[in-house]
Design a protein around this motif. Structure first.
Motif, mmCIF file in Angstrom:
data_model
loop_
_atom_site.group_PDB
_atom_site.id
_atom_site.type_symbol
_atom_site.label_atom_id
_atom_site.label_comp_id
_atom_site.label_asym_id
_atom_site.label_seq_id
_atom_site.Cartn_x
_atom_site.Cartn_y
_atom_site.Cartn_z
ATOM 1 N N PHE A 142 1.132 -1.254 -0.343
ATOM 2 C CA PHE A 142 0.130 -0.224 0.058
ATOM 3 C C PHE A 142 1.263 0.956 -0.013
ATOM 4 O O PHE A 142 2.174 1.114 0.963
ATOM 5 C CB PHE A 142 -0.844 -0.205 1.316
ATOM 6 N N ILE A 143 1.183 2.206 -1.141
ATOM 7 C CA ILE A 143 1.770 3.108 -1.342
ATOM 8 C C ILE A 143 1.095 4.613 -0.950
ATOM 9 O O ILE A 143 -0.211 4.572 -1.419
ATOM 10 C CB ILE A 143 2.017 3.050 -2.861
ATOM 11 N N SER A 144 1.497 5.687 -0.226
ATOM 12 C CA SER A 144 1.007 6.475 0.676
ATOM 13 C C SER A 144 1.354 7.793 -1.246
ATOM 14 O O SER A 144 1.982 7.600 -2.385
ATOM 15 C CB SER A 144 2.077 6.760 1.083
ATOM 16 N N GLU A 145 1.168 9.072 -0.713
ATOM 17 C CA GLU A 145 1.097 10.390 -1.502
ATOM 18 C C GLU A 145 2.713 10.539 -0.986
ATOM 19 O O GLU A 145 3.456 10.603 0.640
ATOM 20 C CB GLU A 145 0.518 11.281 -1.218
ATOM 21 N N PHE A 146 3.272 11.076 -1.974
ATOM 22 C CA PHE A 146 4.646 12.268 -1.621
ATOM 23 C C PHE A 146 4.440 13.237 -0.849
ATOM 24 O O PHE A 146 3.486 13.954 -0.836
ATOM 25 C CB PHE A 146 5.292 12.270 -2.498
ATOM 26 N N THR A 147 5.023 13.519 0.392
ATOM 27 C CA THR A 147 5.520 14.897 1.287
ATOM 28 C C THR A 147 7.154 15.440 1.382
ATOM 29 O O THR A 147 8.110 14.214 1.219
ATOM 30 C CB THR A 147 5.095 14.391 2.247
ATOM 31 N N SER A 148 7.146 16.423 1.170
ATOM 32 C CA SER A 148 8.343 17.445 1.586
ATOM 33 C C SER A 148 8.465 17.784 2.672
ATOM 34 O O SER A 148 9.526 18.273 3.619
ATOM 35 C CB SER A 148 8.489 18.026 0.833
ATOM 36 N N LYS A 149 6.853 17.716 3.892
ATOM 37 C CA LYS A 149 7.394 17.927 5.226
ATOM 38 C C LYS A 149 7.873 16.628 6.663
ATOM 39 O O LYS A 149 7.597 15.893 6.080
ATOM 40 C CB LYS A 149 6.025 18.551 5.708
ATOM 41 N N PRO A 150 9.000 16.529 6.928
ATOM 42 C CA PRO A 150 8.822 15.801 7.817
ATOM 43 C C PRO A 150 7.819 16.036 8.977
ATOM 44 O O PRO A 150 7.189 15.074 10.005
ATOM 45 C CB PRO A 150 10.677 16.346 8.508
ATOM 46 N N GLU A 151 6.868 16.842 9.480
ATOM 47 C CA GLU A 151 6.564 17.548 10.951
ATOM 48 C C GLU A 151 5.152 16.313 10.502
ATOM 49 O O GLU A 151 4.510 16.219 11.247
ATOM 50 C CB GLU A 151 6.266 18.905 11.144
ATOM 51 N N ASP A 152 4.614 16.621 8.883
ATOM 52 C CA ASP A 152 3.437 15.411 8.605
ATOM 53 C C ASP A 152 4.092 14.303 8.770
ATOM 54 O O ASP A 152 3.070 13.639 8.364
ATOM 55 C CB ASP A 152 3.258 16.219 7.487
ATOM 56 N N ALA A 153 5.065 13.447 9.017
ATOM 57 C CA ALA A 153 5.292 12.481 8.688
ATOM 58 C C ALA A 153 4.520 11.317 9.566
ATOM 59 O O ALA A 153 3.782 10.604 8.950
ATOM 60 C CB ALA A 153 7.130 12.039 9.314
ATOM 61 N N SER A 154 4.486 11.572 10.624
ATOM 62 C CA SER A 154 3.584 10.289 11.739
ATOM 63 C C SER A 154 2.236 10.269 11.556
ATOM 64 O O SER A 154 1.469 10.137 11.249
ATOM 65 C CB SER A 154 3.313 11.511 12.761
ATOM 66 N N LYS A 155 1.612 12.000 11.091
ATOM 67 C CA LYS A 155 0.422 12.210 10.739
ATOM 68 C C LYS A 155 -0.348 10.822 9.128
ATOM 69 O O LYS A 155 -1.057 11.027 8.776
ATOM 70 C CB LYS A 155 -0.133 12.879 10.447
ATOM 71 N N ILE A 156 1.110 11.168 8.240
ATOM 72 C CA ILE A 156 0.396 10.551 7.204
ATOM 73 C C ILE A 156 0.695 8.979 7.698
ATOM 74 O O ILE A 156 0.389 8.222 6.681
ATOM 75 C CB ILE A 156 1.939 11.066 6.054
ATOM 76 N N LEU A 157 1.793 8.937 8.110
ATOM 77 C CA LEU A 157 1.783 7.434 8.396
ATOM 78 C C LEU A 157 0.947 6.335 8.869
ATOM 79 O O LEU A 157 -0.403 5.697 8.341
ATOM 80 C CB LEU A 157 3.202 6.821 9.522
ATOM 81 N N LYS A 158 -0.022 7.218 10.199
ATOM 82 C CA LYS A 158 -1.330 7.052 10.202
ATOM 83 C C LYS A 158 -2.601 6.572 9.165
ATOM 84 O O LYS A 158 -3.385 5.925 9.372
ATOM 85 C CB LYS A 158 -1.936 7.601 11.744
ATOM 86 N N TRP A 159 -3.005 7.537 8.553
ATOM 87 C CA TRP A 159 -3.302 7.812 7.431
ATOM 88 C C TRP A 159 -3.554 6.736 6.606
ATOM 89 O O TRP A 159 -4.606 5.950 6.336
ATOM 90 C CB TRP A 159 -3.109 9.247 6.983
ATOM 91 N N THR A 160 -1.878 6.475 5.753
ATOM 92 C CA THR A 160 -1.705 5.506 5.203
ATOM 93 C C THR A 160 -2.062 3.635 5.447
ATOM 94 O O THR A 160 -2.985 2.936 5.031
ATOM 95 C CB THR A 160 0.081 5.343 4.847
ATOM 96 N N GLN A 161 -1.505 3.478 7.604
ATOM 97 C CA GLN A 161 -1.501 2.562 7.879
ATOM 98 C C GLN A 161 -3.774 2.349 7.874
ATOM 99 O O GLN A 161 -3.718 0.860 7.826
ATOM 100 C CB GLN A 161 -1.342 2.179 9.356
ATOM 101 N N HIS A 162 -4.265 3.455 7.496
ATOM 102 C CA HIS A 162 -5.780 3.335 7.705
ATOM 103 C C HIS A 162 -6.339 2.826 6.681
ATOM 104 O O HIS A 162 -7.081 1.977 6.544
ATOM 105 C CB HIS A 162 -6.265 4.452 7.850
ATOM 106 N N GLY A 163 -5.287 3.348 5.451
ATOM 107 C CA GLY A 163 -6.062 3.758 4.109
ATOM 108 C C GLY A 163 -5.467 1.326 3.405
ATOM 109 O O GLY A 163 -6.407 1.131 2.734
ATOM 110 N N ALA A 164 -4.649 0.981 4.266
ATOM 111 C CA ALA A 164 -4.036 -0.074 3.756
ATOM 112 C C ALA A 164 -5.021 -1.307 4.498
ATOM 113 O O ALA A 164 -5.434 -2.519 4.367
ATOM 114 C CB ALA A 164 -2.412 -0.704 5.038
ATOM 115 N N GLY A 165 -4.982 -0.761 5.676
ATOM 116 C CA GLY A 165 -7.001 -1.395 6.791
ATOM 117 C C GLY A 165 -7.710 -1.828 5.919
ATOM 118 O O GLY A 165 -8.768 -2.731 5.682
#
Length: 297
Positions: free
Chosen positions: A166-189
């Motif tokens: 399951f592949i997330s979108e690209f981002t350049s902001k390190p401060e968004d990493a944790s939030k995007i990972l949670k969204w990605t894990q939700h999407g994988a579910g």
């Protein structure tokens, strides 16, 4: 005399993270106050000795002991709510979640195979015995983005087990990493729940977000009001779904279904007549497609 020198007298097998990790599972790993990683063979330790060592050394899992510095930085950022590490941040990054059906697959071999897909080594974090995260880092303007199409089939044939990505979108902001990972894990579910396939992106699960948010009572109203006359016509429903997934292209859909173009057109007209939804128009197509995704047929 250093702590490690003293330990060497008691534990001849002690090593300073220099095994090449071919046999790292035979060792119990610890971290010193100076961030050195040391391993002692498990057969030289009993429970009492391990407990004593844990007083002044930090116990590590075998995965933690083999982490690269970059993987440690990512782990700290994602799971320990620590400040963004100074590690030469990539221009952009995305998360590639993977899941292996066979829990007995050796992690070292799997990691090596996954790393071989990329032109350079990428951080890889295990989240369970069968699941993990690859952080695909883009560091230069001319670096190629990984294309995963077909990769799952190749890896599955190599390991004789299914692998899902399951592949997330690209981002350049390190401060968004944790939030995007949670969204990605939700999407994988969501992808796993709906059995969407072996390589799924964040775009693929968006329709299912709307579906899953629809209350069951509302869905029952839709089913009764619009699809009551064709609910059990599985062949017709499958035909319409293929038609819509083919961009409402009759020739393409007919080819996928191995049927004559006129036969397909007959079924499309039948669906429109039975439901009152004109799937040749955008509005009718959207409503119908979301409903078909919700149906189990």
């Amino acid at each position: 005399m250093s702590v490690i020198d003293q330990l060497k007298r008691l534990y001849p097998s002690i090593t300073i993270n220099k095994l090449g990790f071919d046999n790292h599972l035979e060792y119990k790993w610890f971290q010193t106050e100076h961030a050195e990683i040391v391993g002692i063979k498990k057969d030289e330790l009993d429970q009492h000795s391990s407990e004593l060592l844990s007083i002044f050394l930090k116990p590590l899992s075998s995965e933690e002991s083999t982490m690269t510095e970059r993987e440690k930085h990512w782990s700290s950022l994602l799971y320990k709510n620590e400040e963004i590490p100074e590690m030469g941040w990539p221009a952009s990054y995305r998360f590639v979640l993977f899941s292996i059906e066979d829990v007995e697959a050796e992690k070292d071999i799997v990691k090596e195979a996954l790393q071989s897909l990329f032109p350079q080594e990428m951080p890889l974090l295990w989240t369970s015995d069968r699941d993990g995260i690859i952080i695909e880092e883009i560091t230069t303007n001319n670096q190629e983005v990984m294309e995963f199409e077909g990769m799952a089939d190749v890896l599955s044939s190599d390991f004789y087990t299914d692998i899902h990505f399951f592949i997330s979108e690209f981002t350049s902001k390190p401060e968004d990493a944790s939030k995007i990972l949670k969204w990605t894990q939700h999407g994988a579910g969501i992808a796993k729940e709906h059995k969407l396939g072996s390589i799924i992106t964040y775009k693929d699960i968006i329709p299912y977000l709307y579906i899953d948010a629809l209350p069951q009572e509302e869905w029952e109203h839709i089913l009764r009001a619009i699809f009551k006359d064709i609910e059990k016509d599985k062949e017709l429903l499958q035909t319409i779904r293929i038609f819509l997934e083919s961009g409402s292209n009759t020739s393409l859909a007919a080819k996928k279904l191995y049927m004559h173009r006129n036969s397909l057109q007959y079924r499309v007209d039948k669906f429109i007549e039975k439901t009152g939804l004109d799937i040749k128009q955008f509005e009718g197509a959207v409503i119908t497609y979301l409903a078909l995704l919700h149906m189990e047929y």
